[in-house]
Scaffold this active site. Structure first.
Site, PDB file in Angstrom:
ATOM      1  N   GLU A 184      54.893 -33.261 -33.181  1.00  0.00           N
ATOM      2  CA  GLU A 184      55.892 -32.943 -34.434  1.00  0.00           C
ATOM      3  C   GLU A 184      55.509 -31.630 -35.074  1.00  0.00           C
ATOM      4  O   GLU A 184      54.401 -31.409 -35.233  1.00  0.00           O
ATOM      5  CB  GLU A 184      55.618 -34.148 -35.214  1.00  0.00           C
TER       6      GLU A 184
ATOM      7  N   TYR B 219      62.803 -33.527 -41.251  1.00  0.00           N
ATOM      8  CA  TYR B 219      63.934 -33.076 -41.793  1.00  0.00           C
ATOM      9  C   TYR B 219      63.118 -32.909 -43.152  1.00  0.00           C
ATOM     10  O   TYR B 219      62.408 -33.801 -43.884  1.00  0.00           O
ATOM     11  CB  TYR B 219      64.810 -34.333 -42.196  1.00  0.00           C
TER      12      TYR B 219
HETATM   13  P1  FAD Z   1      63.305 -47.920 -43.794  1.00  0.00           P
HETATM   14  O1  FAD Z   1      63.046 -48.344 -42.351  1.00  0.00           O
HETATM   15  O2  FAD Z   1      64.789 -48.076 -44.425  1.00  0.00           O
HETATM   16  O3  FAD Z   1      62.228 -48.785 -44.674  1.00  0.00           O
HETATM   17  C1  FAD Z   1      62.031 -48.608 -45.800  1.00  0.00           C
HETATM   18  C2  FAD Z   1      61.531 -49.811 -46.653  1.00  0.00           C
HETATM   19  O4  FAD Z   1      62.493 -50.499 -46.872  1.00  0.00           O
HETATM   20  C3  FAD Z   1      60.319 -50.256 -46.164  1.00  0.00           C
HETATM   21  O5  FAD Z   1      59.805 -50.776 -47.038  1.00  0.00           O
HETATM   22  C4  FAD Z   1      61.141 -51.447 -45.471  1.00  0.00           C
HETATM   23  O6  FAD Z   1      60.372 -52.701 -45.186  1.00  0.00           O
HETATM   24  C5  FAD Z   1      62.278 -51.738 -46.501  1.00  0.00           C
HETATM   25  N1  FAD Z   1      63.469 -52.262 -45.797  1.00  0.00           N
HETATM   26  C6  FAD Z   1      64.280 -51.960 -44.668  1.00  0.00           C
HETATM   27  N2  FAD Z   1      65.278 -52.676 -44.691  1.00  0.00           N
HETATM   28  C7  FAD Z   1      65.413 -53.525 -45.639  1.00  0.00           C
HETATM   29  C8  FAD Z   1      66.350 -54.547 -46.198  1.00  0.00           C
HETATM   30  N3  FAD Z   1      67.641 -54.653 -45.375  1.00  0.00           N
HETATM   31  N4  FAD Z   1      66.317 -54.976 -47.271  1.00  0.00           N
HETATM   32  C9  FAD Z   1      65.187 -54.667 -47.951  1.00  0.00           C
HETATM   33  N5  FAD Z   1      64.116 -53.860 -47.652  1.00  0.00           N
HETATM   34  C10 FAD Z   1      64.445 -53.257 -46.526  1.00  0.00           C
HETATM   35  N6  FAD Z   1      60.505 -38.356 -44.388  1.00  0.00           N
HETATM   36  C11 FAD Z   1      60.963 -37.347 -44.501  1.00  0.00           C
HETATM   37  O7  FAD Z   1      61.715 -36.856 -45.698  1.00  0.00           O
HETATM   38  N7  FAD Z   1      61.442 -36.273 -43.474  1.00  0.00           N
HETATM   39  C12 FAD Z   1      60.952 -36.758 -42.278  1.00  0.00           C
HETATM   40  O8  FAD Z   1      61.227 -35.683 -41.315  1.00  0.00           O
HETATM   41  C13 FAD Z   1      60.215 -37.987 -41.908  1.00  0.00           C
HETATM   42  N8  FAD Z   1      59.782 -38.023 -40.689  1.00  0.00           N
HETATM   43  C14 FAD Z   1      58.952 -39.108 -40.616  1.00  0.00           C
HETATM   44  C15 FAD Z   1      58.485 -39.490 -39.334  1.00  0.00           C
HETATM   45  C16 FAD Z   1      57.849 -40.491 -39.095  1.00  0.00           C
HETATM   46  C17 FAD Z   1      57.129 -40.856 -37.686  1.00  0.00           C
HETATM   47  C18 FAD Z   1      57.545 -41.513 -40.437  1.00  0.00           C
HETATM   48  C19 FAD Z   1      56.457 -42.729 -39.704  1.00  0.00           C
HETATM   49  C20 FAD Z   1      57.883 -41.092 -41.420  1.00  0.00           C
HETATM   50  C21 FAD Z   1      58.665 -39.914 -41.755  1.00  0.00           C
HETATM   51  N9  FAD Z   1      59.215 -39.502 -42.787  1.00  0.00           N
HETATM   52  C22 FAD Z   1      59.889 -38.620 -43.047  1.00  0.00           C
HETATM   53  C23 FAD Z   1      58.612 -40.639 -44.028  1.00  0.00           C
HETATM   54  C24 FAD Z   1      60.032 -41.499 -44.556  1.00  0.00           C
HETATM   55  O9  FAD Z   1      61.077 -41.135 -44.584  1.00  0.00           O
HETATM   56  C25 FAD Z   1      59.657 -42.307 -45.343  1.00  0.00           C
HETATM   57  O10 FAD Z   1      58.235 -43.243 -45.126  1.00  0.00           O
HETATM   58  C26 FAD Z   1      60.668 -43.329 -46.037  1.00  0.00           C
HETATM   59  O11 FAD Z   1      60.101 -43.970 -47.385  1.00  0.00           O
HETATM   60  C27 FAD Z   1      60.817 -44.591 -45.387  1.00  0.00           C
HETATM   61  O12 FAD Z   1      62.014 -44.144 -44.223  1.00  0.00           O
HETATM   62  P2  FAD Z   1      62.213 -45.435 -43.067  1.00  0.00           P
HETATM   63  O13 FAD Z   1      63.097 -44.729 -42.224  1.00  0.00           O
HETATM   64  O14 FAD Z   1      60.795 -45.769 -42.430  1.00  0.00           O
HETATM   65  O15 FAD Z   1      63.040 -46.402 -44.069  1.00  0.00           O
END
Ligand code: FAD
Length: 286
Positions: free
Chosen positions: A17, A49
């Site tokens: 990454e 991003y």
């Molecule tokens: P989600 O999968 O939407 O989850 C977020 C939270 O909501 C979790 O607590 C989940 O349990 C909860 N949730 C999900 N669906 C529901 C629902 N239907 N109802 C209630 N609760 C729900 N951030 C950046 O800004 N840029 C990046 O490039 C970036 N790259 C990353 C790469 C990796 C490998 C990882 C692990 C993280 C990265 N992040 C990045 C950080 C990420 O954006 C944050 O951790 C963010 O807070 C959560 O994103 P997510 O896609 O996991 O969210």
């Protein structure tokens, strides 16, 4: 190539990454870094991003395009949705398509007080569902061995993770962790919950004490005693800390590969020296 096609070939996938240059840095630096990473022949390189939902002129897309079109290495563009409208996402998807980027790591993104949620996409699963229905990209998603910080409990986090697979995610990359047992426990629970897609383990080598402390406070990863002893012993000796950090990451990777993980995703921190040292140490055993 779509990232999921890399798995199931009897080899542990090894990916990197990188992040786009910060506002005050020259854009050229990242291309030099990528040219150095090329010789390590990772299976793919993903490009983050901008934190907080900022991505001036789709710089992530430019870098991901350079990786796949110029370096001929598979690439993935990270894309966060919470601060974007549907129209914003459409523009980015169009741009990624034009640039020949095939893989997207679809994320919610952290909630940024300076950029309030646009409410078109509440969760990553909404973005995944939208992309699957409106465009043709391979989708990866993020997962959290120690649960996402916003999550009330481990089980609901796993349940929501399964929703990302159900929406169309074909591959997952984990948040960084320093205790492999936490990852194995998460993997077991994820598989029991019916998550069948390949899951890569995210490994972040220690580069310096300050960056690790910042990272850990942001993502909540726990620090095993063995790890904190290293940080304490070498905190005033940056070179020794870096070498110990490389050794710690190699140790983690050897154990993960021996346990049969699908892949290792190395958070390179745009540091080719560290990526090279780790690649040299583990490439024969992947
Ligand atoms: P989600 O999968 O939407 O989850 C977020 C939270 O909501 C979790 O607590 C989940 O349990 C909860 N949730 C999900 N669906 C529901 C629902 N239907 N109802 C209630 N609760 C729900 N951030 C950046 O800004 N840029 C990046 O490039 C970036 N790259 C990353 C790469 C990796 C490998 C990882 C692990 C993280 C990265 N992040 C990045 C950080 C990420 O954006 C944050 O951790 C963010 O807070 C959560 O994103 P997510 O896609 O996991 O969210």
């Amino acid at each position: 190539m779509k990232i999921s096609e890399l798995f199931g070939k009897g080899k542990c996938v090894f990916s990197f990454e990188v992040f786009p240059p910060k506002k005050d840095m020259s854009a050229d630096a990242i291309y030099g870094t990528l040219d150095s990473l090329k010789k390590l022949a990772p299976d793919f390189i993903s490009v983050t991003y901008g934190a907080g939902g900022t991505n001036g002129d789709n710089i992530t897309g430019d870098i991901a395009s350079y990786i796949c079109n110029d370096l001929k290495i598979n690439s993935a563009a990270h894309l966060t949705c919470v601060s974007n409208t549907r129209e914003d996402i459409d523009i980015i998807l169009d741009d990624l398509k034009k640039k020949g980027v095939e893989n997207i790591l679809a994320l919610r993104g952290d909630i940024n007080p300076e950029r309030p949620p646009k409410n078109d996409f509440l969760y990553a699963s909404d973005l995944i569902d939208y992309i699957k229905k409106n465009a043709d990209f391979h989708i990866s998603a993020a997962c959290y061995p120690e649960s996402h910080l916003d999550s009330p409990d481990f089980i609901s986090d796993i349940r929501h993770l399964k929703e990302k697979q159900d929406a169309g995610a074909e591959h997952m990359i984990s948040q960084l962790f320093f205790d492999n047992d936490l990852f194995y426990n998460f993997l077991e629970k994820a598989r029991i919950a019916g998550i069948t897609v390949p899951i890569e383990a995210g490994i972040m080598p220690v580069t310096n004490k300050k960056s690790i402390e910042r990272m850990v406070s942001m993502c909540g990863a726990s620090l095993p005693a063995k790890f904190t002893r290293i940080m304490a012993k070498y905190e005033n000796n940056p070179e020794a800390l870096r070498d110990a950090g490389i050794a710690y990451a190699v140790d983690q990777i050897v154990d993960l590969v021996a346990s049969g993980v699908d892949g290792i995703h190395l958070y390179t921190m745009n540091n080719p020296y560290i990526a090279e040292k780790i690649s040299e140490a583990v490439s024969g055993m992947l």
